[in-house]
Write a protein that holds these residues in place. Structure first.
Motif, short mmCIF file in Angstrom:
data_model
loop_
_atom_site.label_atom_id
_atom_site.label_comp_id
_atom_site.label_asym_id
_atom_site.label_seq_id
_atom_site.Cartn_x
_atom_site.Cartn_y
_atom_site.Cartn_z
N LEU A 81 1.10 -0.92 0.10
CA LEU A 81 -0.05 -0.25 0.10
C LEU A 81 0.72 1.21 -0.23
O LEU A 81 0.17 1.94 -0.58
CB LEU A 81 -0.68 0.40 1.26
N THR A 82 1.89 1.56 0.77
CA THR A 82 3.35 3.06 0.80
C THR A 82 3.46 2.86 -0.39
O THR A 82 4.27 3.88 -0.83
CB THR A 82 4.07 2.58 2.40
N GLY A 83 3.98 1.21 -1.39
CA GLY A 83 4.92 1.88 -2.46
C GLY A 83 5.89 0.86 -1.82
O GLY A 83 7.00 0.96 -2.70
N GLU A 84 6.27 0.73 -0.80
CA GLU A 84 7.41 -0.08 -0.49
C GLU A 84 7.92 -1.12 -0.97
O GLU A 84 9.08 -1.34 -1.06
CB GLU A 84 7.94 0.07 1.11
N LEU A 103 -8.71 1.96 -6.61
CA LEU A 103 -9.89 3.28 -5.36
C LEU A 103 -8.79 5.04 -4.87
O LEU A 103 -9.61 6.27 -4.54
CB LEU A 103 -10.56 3.17 -4.73
N ALA A 104 -7.86 4.57 -4.34
CA ALA A 104 -5.89 5.86 -3.95
C ALA A 104 -6.18 6.52 -4.91
O ALA A 104 -5.91 7.08 -5.69
CB ALA A 104 -5.60 5.24 -3.52
N LEU A 146 -3.76 1.40 11.54
CA LEU A 146 -3.01 2.56 10.64
C LEU A 146 -2.29 2.68 9.34
O LEU A 146 -1.96 3.91 9.03
CB LEU A 146 -1.27 2.27 12.41
N GLU A 147 -2.30 0.92 9.01
CA GLU A 147 -1.41 0.70 7.96
C GLU A 147 -2.63 1.07 7.03
O GLU A 147 -1.77 1.92 6.04
CB GLU A 147 -1.55 -1.07 7.65
N LEU A 148 -3.99 1.48 7.15
CA LEU A 148 -4.67 1.63 6.14
C LEU A 148 -4.43 3.41 5.96
O LEU A 148 -4.11 3.52 5.11
CB LEU A 148 -5.87 1.18 6.20
N ALA A 149 -4.25 3.94 6.96
CA ALA A 149 -3.97 5.36 7.18
C ALA A 149 -2.17 5.63 6.07
O ALA A 149 -2.43 6.49 5.14
CB ALA A 149 -3.97 6.03 8.09
N GLU A 150 -1.71 4.83 6.60
CA GLU A 150 -0.68 5.03 6.67
C GLU A 150 -0.34 5.06 4.87
O GLU A 150 -0.05 5.92 3.87
CB GLU A 150 0.65 4.26 6.79
N ARG A 206 -0.15 7.42 -0.48
CA ARG A 206 -0.56 7.59 -2.27
C ARG A 206 -1.59 8.74 -2.46
O ARG A 206 -2.16 8.65 -3.32
CB ARG A 206 -1.89 6.93 -2.50
N GLY A 207 -1.14 9.61 -1.33
CA GLY A 207 -1.10 11.52 -1.68
C GLY A 207 -2.89 11.08 -1.10
O GLY A 207 -3.01 12.98 -1.68
N MET A 208 -3.80 10.53 -0.46
CA MET A 208 -4.95 11.47 -0.05
C MET A 208 -4.95 11.80 0.88
O MET A 208 -4.09 11.42 1.32
CB MET A 208 -5.59 9.72 0.29
N HIS A 209 -5.74 12.82 1.07
CA HIS A 209 -6.02 13.68 2.67
C HIS A 209 -6.71 12.30 3.66
O HIS A 209 -7.73 11.96 3.51
CB HIS A 209 -6.72 14.96 2.36
#
Lengths: 439, 90
Positions: free
Chosen positions: A50-53, A138-139, A155-159, A164-167
């Motif tokens: 999700l974070t792109g790592e 969807l992000a 927390l993982e979802l929020a991070e 991905r640039g969402m607020h």
């Protein structure tokens, strides 16, 4: 005749069982039956996808030829029911699959609240790689997302969505993050880091309704104390806990509690059916209670023990003191054993009433223990001492001590003269522990 | 400053000849970030899954895997001259 082994579930426990069976039975037929079309991948790695790592293809630890070499057969379908007396599975697709030994490694599923609008498109959870793909689809950079829930997955979802640039607006029903396991200092350390990364925290906030337009999420209605508000968003990501998938066991008439009840050799109440991983409820020898946990390494250990039993080498599963390593707001955190003391027992984690991924019920068994804590150079160390022994620890930030502390908790070694030094006001726990483990 | 630079370079050389990456397998969740980021393509994750130190002679001990692992699985260990001889060179 060749023995037929069927494993339901393609997660860590199921695959570990298959590998173990093959080491003991070179010719038996091994099936893995799964509803997950992506097969075996690192579920904890979804956070980093999700974070792109981590790249998607990197989440598969084992190459395709490995399964062939192991002589495994995969069957992607949902199981309709288990027939214990007929020794067969009835598949949703209509097929029957006979077995001699069966493993239920069915895992756990994310819970969703019964909030109005929860079935709208754009309400997401994080159970599978497919869920992670949907989240990334969807992000949208610059749009708003609401995250609801507590603990590691929320927390993982929020991070992930923030990366991905969402607020990101993170709703906490309580007044701090993960109050069931972290103390207030630790919660604030994590919260400050999240805020620094641009995540908006909304304390004491309840999701009241998910609003939609044309079947898709368009916003939320929420309540903070007595104040109601509406907020526009395109994604609502939810992580309020998980529940073991025990339905097949229940339908088959097996003994179940909160999970599938197993004996020390991971056998269910039917001798030819075993259970392992997040779905299984196992006896914790230290407390004498049946407990659930959702941890990667215990799932592998349980899967291996179940696999040995299925292949005819019954071996008791020794449940070790649970350990989880996770990253909270960028801080590597190790949680070992019991980390919530008796005096905190009245605190209820409003965001996580049950278990979540990366969690063990043992973390919240409340020992009659003395707590010692220190904060130095941005790192946190919290220890629980009972009867001259270390029964739990939380290490946040610098991790050099995590291995020796884990060893001390698991061995139950008497700390002797170290105890008064650790509980002395203002003690540097890290220095005291280093001196102790070096001697 | 020059002295510091010299010191850093010497330290790096020392790790190159006498250190290796060692996993703590109980912390590993097989996410693959280590393998993905290894500049020379060593499957670090496989070592971590098996609990084997990275004794591959191609390893630069650059520390990318150690730094990027989100769970603190990997660390540098000092190697004894005897253990260095066990490098596989694969």
């Amino acid at each position: 005749m060749m023995r037929r082994y069927v494993i339901i579930g393609s997660g860590a426990a199921g695959v570990a069982a298959a590998e173990t069976i093959r080491t003991l039975d070179a010719s038996g037929l091994i099936w893995i039956v799964t509803a997950d079309p992506d097969g075996y991948y690192s579920r904890p790695g979804l956070a980093y996808y999700l974070t792109g790592e981590a790249a998607r293809e990197q989440l598969y630890p084992l190459p395709n030829h490995y399964w062939k070499e192991l002589g495994l057969r995969w069957h992607v379908d949902e199981v309709e029911r288990v027939d214990p007396e007929g020794h067969r599975l009835v598949m949703k697709g209509g097929k029957d699959l006979p077995y001699d030994r069966l493993l239920l490694a069915t895992g756990a599923k994310a819970l969703l609240p019964d909030t109005p609008g929860i079935n709208l498109e754009g309400v997401l959870k994080l159970d599978t790689l497919e869920d992670a793909d949907r989240l990334l689809k969807l992000a949208r950079r610059g749009q708003h997302a609401v995250v609801v829930g507590g603990g590691i997955t929320a927390l993982e979802l929020a991070e992930g969505l923030a990366a991905r640039g969402m607020h990101v607006h993170y709703f906490l029903r309580g007044d701090r993050f993960w109050s069931g396991v972290l103390d207030e200092t630790e919660s604030r350390m994590v919260e400050r880091r999240l805020q620094h990364d641009g995540i908006f925290l909304h304390y004491n906030t309840n999701l009241v309704e998910v609003l939609g337009r044309g079947g898709r999420v368009s916003g939320v209605r929420a309540k903070t104390g007595d104040d109601a508000c509406e907020m526009a968003c395109s994604v609502v990501a939810v992580a309020i806990g998980i529940r073991p998938r025990k339905e097949l066991a229940e339908q088959a008439g097996l003994l179940v509690g909160r999970g599938i009840r197993v004996n020390q050799c991971l056998q269910t109440s039917h001798p030819d059916i075993f259970a392992a991983g997040d779905a299984a409820e196992v006896l914790d020898p230290r407390s004498g209670e049946y407990v659930l946990d959702s941890l990667w390494n215990p799932a592998i250990e349980m899967g291996s023990a179940a696999g040995r039993g299925m292949a005819g080498r019954m071996t008791p599963y020794q449940k070790l003191v649970p350990v989880n390593v996770t990253r909270l707001g960028g801080l590597v955190t190790t949680i070992i054993g019991q980390v919530a003391a008796k005096r905190d027992a009245l605190l209820v984690d409003l965001d996580l009433p049950g278990i979540m991924r990366g969690d063990s019920e043992v973390f919240r068994q409340h020992p009659d223990a003395v707590v010692a804590q220190s904060l130095h150079d941005g790192s946190r160390l919290r220890l629980y001492l009972s009867g001259g022994r270390l029964v739990g620890a939380l290490i946040m930030g610098e991790q050099a001590l995590s291995r020796p502390v884990q060893r001390l908790v698991r061995s139950g070694e008497d700390l002797g003269e170290l105890v008064p030094q650790l509980v002395a006001p203002g003690a540097r726990l890290d220095e005291k522990l280093w001196e102790f483990v070096k001697n | 400053m020059l002295r510091n630079l010299f010191h850093d370079a010497s330290r790096k050389n020392m790790i190159l000849v006498s250190g290796y990456v060692s996993p703590e397998p109980g912390r590993c969740v097989q996410c693959g970030i280590c393998t993905y980021n290894c500049p020379i393509g060593i499957d670090v994750r496989l070592h971590a899954m098996r609990g084997e130190p990275v004794r591959d002679s191609r390893c630069l001990t650059c520390g990318e895997c150690v730094t990027l692992c989100p769970r603190g699985v990997l660390s540098f260990e000092k190697a004894s001259p005897a253990s260095l001889k066990q490098g596989t060179g694969r």
